[in-house]
Design an enzyme around this catalytic site. Structure first.
Site, PDB file in Angstrom:
ATOM      1  CG  ASN A   1      25.086  68.386  79.694  1.00 63.34           C
ATOM      2  OD1 ASN A   1      25.692  69.373  80.071  1.00 63.34           O
ATOM      3  ND2 ASN A   1      23.793  68.418  79.369  1.00 63.34           N
TER       4      ASN A   1
ATOM      5  CG  ASP B   1      19.067  66.372  72.432  1.00 62.67           C
ATOM      6  OD1 ASP B   1      18.533  67.495  72.353  1.00 62.67           O
ATOM      7  OD2 ASP B   1      20.192  66.120  71.958  1.00 62.67           O
TER       8      ASP B   1
ATOM      9  CE  LYS C   1      20.014  55.315  96.645  1.00 62.08           C
ATOM     10  NZ  LYS C   1      20.923  55.124  97.754  1.00 62.08           N
TER      11      LYS C   1
ATOM     12  CG  PHE D   1      26.471  78.200  71.935  1.00 59.05           C
ATOM     13  CD1 PHE D   1      25.907  79.456  72.043  1.00 59.05           C
ATOM     14  CD2 PHE D   1      27.825  78.046  72.210  1.00 59.05           C
ATOM     15  CE1 PHE D   1      26.674  80.543  72.412  1.00 59.05           C
ATOM     16  CE2 PHE D   1      28.604  79.125  72.585  1.00 59.05           C
ATOM     17  CZ  PHE D   1      28.033  80.380  72.681  1.00 59.05           C
TER      18      PHE D   1
ATOM     19  CE  LYS E   1      22.701  70.391  66.234  1.00 56.84           C
ATOM     20  NZ  LYS E   1      23.710  70.080  67.221  1.00 56.84           N
TER      21      LYS E   1
ATOM     22  CE  LYS F   1      18.078  72.787  66.980  1.00 59.44           C
ATOM     23  NZ  LYS F   1      18.328  72.425  68.369  1.00 59.44           N
TER      24      LYS F   1
HETATM   25  O1  PMT Z   1      28.783  75.531  80.163  1.00 61.14           O
HETATM   26  P1  PMT Z   1      30.243  75.384  79.742  1.00 61.14           P
HETATM   27  O2  PMT Z   1      30.974  74.375  80.596  1.00 61.14           O
HETATM   28  O3  PMT Z   1      30.940  76.712  79.647  1.00 61.14           O
HETATM   29  O4  PMT Z   1      30.256  74.758  78.267  1.00 61.14           O
HETATM   30  C1  PMT Z   1      29.762  75.504  77.195  1.00 61.14           C
HETATM   31  C2  PMT Z   1      28.995  74.613  76.180  1.00 61.14           C
HETATM   32  C3  PMT Z   1      29.936  73.606  75.559  1.00 61.14           C
HETATM   33  C4  PMT Z   1      27.838  73.898  76.875  1.00 61.14           C
HETATM   34  C5  PMT Z   1      28.415  75.600  75.116  1.00 61.14           C
HETATM   35  O5  PMT Z   1      29.458  76.305  74.525  1.00 61.14           O
HETATM   36  C6  PMT Z   1      27.621  74.869  74.034  1.00 61.14           C
HETATM   37  O6  PMT Z   1      28.156  74.389  73.044  1.00 61.14           O
HETATM   38  N1  PMT Z   1      26.276  74.806  74.229  1.00 61.14           N
HETATM   39  C7  PMT Z   1      25.330  74.066  73.359  1.00 61.14           C
HETATM   40  C8  PMT Z   1      25.227  72.660  73.826  1.00 61.14           C
HETATM   41  C9  PMT Z   1      24.183  71.878  73.089  1.00 61.14           C
HETATM   42  O7  PMT Z   1      23.270  71.412  73.692  1.00 61.14           O
HETATM   43  O8  PMT Z   1      24.320  71.811  71.781  1.00 61.14           O
HETATM   44  P2  PMT Z   1      23.279  71.037  70.790  1.00 61.14           P
HETATM   45  O9  PMT Z   1      24.004  71.001  69.492  1.00 61.14           O
HETATM   46  O10 PMT Z   1      22.823  69.747  71.395  1.00 61.14           O
HETATM   47  O11 PMT Z   1      22.035  72.009  70.716  1.00 61.14           O
HETATM   48  C10 PMT Z   1      21.907  73.028  69.718  1.00 61.14           C
HETATM   49  C11 PMT Z   1      21.160  74.215  70.291  1.00 61.14           C
HETATM   50  O12 PMT Z   1      19.817  73.845  70.599  1.00 61.14           O
HETATM   51  C12 PMT Z   1      21.761  74.783  71.570  1.00 61.14           C
HETATM   52  O13 PMT Z   1      21.689  76.198  71.495  1.00 61.14           O
HETATM   53  C13 PMT Z   1      20.852  74.238  72.666  1.00 61.14           C
HETATM   54  O14 PMT Z   1      20.762  75.159  73.754  1.00 61.14           O
HETATM   55  C14 PMT Z   1      19.512  74.111  71.947  1.00 61.14           C
HETATM   56  N2  PMT Z   1      18.656  72.997  72.428  1.00 61.14           N
HETATM   57  C15 PMT Z   1      19.097  71.711  72.380  1.00 61.14           C
HETATM   58  C16 PMT Z   1      18.254  70.699  72.785  1.00 61.14           C
HETATM   59  C17 PMT Z   1      16.962  71.002  73.256  1.00 61.14           C
HETATM   60  N3  PMT Z   1      16.145  70.066  73.660  1.00 61.14           N
HETATM   61  N4  PMT Z   1      16.553  72.286  73.303  1.00 61.14           N
HETATM   62  C18 PMT Z   1      17.380  73.278  72.886  1.00 61.14           C
HETATM   63  O15 PMT Z   1      16.995  74.460  72.938  1.00 61.14           O
END
Ligand code: PMT
Length: 401
Positions: A208, A277, A287, A322, A336, A340
């Site tokens: 991403n 995810d 490849k 986040f 979340k 979590k």
């Molecule tokens: O890196 P930049 O370009 O500055 O951009 C910043 C950002 C947009 C990436 C950042 O501000 C942000 O929003 N990060 C969270 C991105 C995300 O994966 O969100 P989510 O809603 O899918 O996940 C929720 C939380 O679970 C996040 O804290 C994530 O780190 C965590 N997670 C998600 C999936 C996973 N398998 N394990 C996790 O720990």
């Protein structure tokens, strides 16, 4: 960043004097008021006029100048600054400081100064390695001076090794740290940043656009506030902020392993990483060749790192997530937060202009368990990081979230 701060920039005589002009510009640009004091030898490399023009303040050169002493004495000069930066600091200046010698304006001010002093040595590699310089360095450290060690590389004297003035961005960051209240001193914090890469053949992956900027800003600000910072970073093109330990990973599984190993000893963990995810169920050893029929990849879920941290959270640890959302931002983020077992969640509305992936700015909503959510205005990612740490600090000291 340095609005209202007063810095005394002491310059001694070495070839790196010309770099002090750029350092001065960085301080002025950040809003500091800078007064320069030069030794006699420093003036042989660059004239005081340059520093006067860049600082917009008179440059101190002589101890026994009737005119400048009548305007402001060397003792007053020593009392004025919030910080003294010595760049470049020669072996001679360091020797005088270690011995407590005060035989010119700069060394006299240094003996009377009460502000923190950041010493940035620059000299020939043999001079830097000489036992007398090593001894002086130890003495200066014992006396409470902060040292910004010189960088290694090709030196002006055509030799190779340590002795080059540290990078200006590192000096600037150390100065900022000395001017920032150490509100996270004694705290260990972990931040995850950037994307993960989930490879399905040796050269192709699912990922991403996360640039790591949000996570690196959080790491930089925590280090400025004197925390012990470890940054677990996916693949990004950013330099590690100074004073931060970085662990580089690529996939979600690697990120999970690195974080789980370090998690128990952290006072706070902030997950900004955009963790994939899903990962491909199979990794082709070679490849994948182009074919007319195309091909499909089967994905399986990755572990949710944050959710497992929430389950094993030790008492007192602050856990911040986040949420990157494109719809129902508040509801999805709040869900979340609860699911979590987090203390705070920072909701990122990716549809908002100026917010989200790759930018230097962000606009977020900080949601706690018991308090009203806080809508922050559009601001730089450094400013967002300050707001987040302010709230984490409150939680660490037993406040409500
Ligand atoms: O890196 P930049 O370009 O500055 O951009 C910043 C950002 C947009 C990436 C950042 O501000 C942000 O929003 N990060 C969270 C991105 C995300 O994966 O969100 P989510 O809603 O899918 O996940 C929720 C939380 O679970 C996040 O804290 C994530 O780190 C965590 N997670 C998600 C999936 C996973 N398998 N394990 C996790 O720990």
């Amino acid at each position: 960043m340095l609005q209202g701060k007063s810095i005394l920039l002491g310059i001694s005589g070495g070839i790196a004097v010309y770099k002090a002009a750029e350092l001065l510009r960085l301080f002025v640009k950040a809003g500091a008021s800078v007064h320069v004091v030069m030794t006699e030898n420093a003036q042989r490399f660059v004239t005081p006029l340059t520093f006067q023009a860049l600082s917009n303040n008179p440059v101190g050169c002589e101890l026994f100048s009737m005119q400048s002493e009548s305007q402001i004495s060397h003792i007053q000069k020593a009392r004025l600054p919030d910080l003294v930066v010595l760049a470049p600091a020669t072996a001679n200046l360091m020797a005088k400081m270690a011995a407590g010698i005060a035989d010119d304006l700069l060394t006299t001010i240094l003996l009377a100064a009460t502000a923190p002093v950041l010493v940035c040595p620059a000299m020939n590699v043999k001079m830097w390695e000489h036992p007398a310089t090593r001894r002086n360095l130890r003495t200066l450290t014992e006396l409470g001076y902060k040292i910004e060690p010189p960088a290694s590389g090709f030196l002006a004297c055509q030799e190779e090794g340590a002795g080059r003035l540290a990078e200006l961005c590192d000096i600037f960051e150390s100065a900022l740290r000395l001017l920032t209240p150490p509100t996270l001193a004694g705290r260990s914090v972990l931040i995850s940043a950037g994307p993960t890469r989930e490879y399905f053949d040796p050269v192709r992956f699912l990922s991403n656009p996360s640039s790591g900027k949000m996570g690196y800003a959080l790491a930089r600000i925590a280090a400025r506030r004197s925390a012990k910072v470890v940054l677990v970073s996916g693949p990004v093109s950013l330099d590690c902020p100074s004073g931060v330990e970085r662990v580089c990973v690529a996939s979600a599984l690697q990120m999970r392993d690195a974080i789980v190993e370090l998690s128990a000893q952290q006072d706070a963990i902030v997950m900004t990483a955009a963790v994939s995810d899903y990962r491909p169920s199979e990794l082709s050893a070679q490849k994948i060749k182009k074919s007319a029929e195309g091909f499909s990849v089967r994905f399986e879920p990755n572990p949710d790192i944050l959710a497992s941290l929430g389950q094993t959270k030790p008492p007192g640890q602050v856990l911040v997530g986040f949420a990157a959302e494109t719809q129902n931002v508040f509801e999805n983020a709040k869900d979340k937060l609860i699911r979590k077992n987090l203390d705070l969640i920072v909701a990122n509305d990716l549809a908002k202009e100026g917010a989200g992936f790759g930018l230097d700015t962000n606009q977020v909503k900080i949601i706690g368990r018991n308090r009203e959510p806080i809508d922050l205005a559009l601001m730089t990612k450094d400013e967002v990081a300050c707001e987040i740490w302010d709230r984490v600090e409150r939680l660490l000291s037993g406040g409500e979230n």
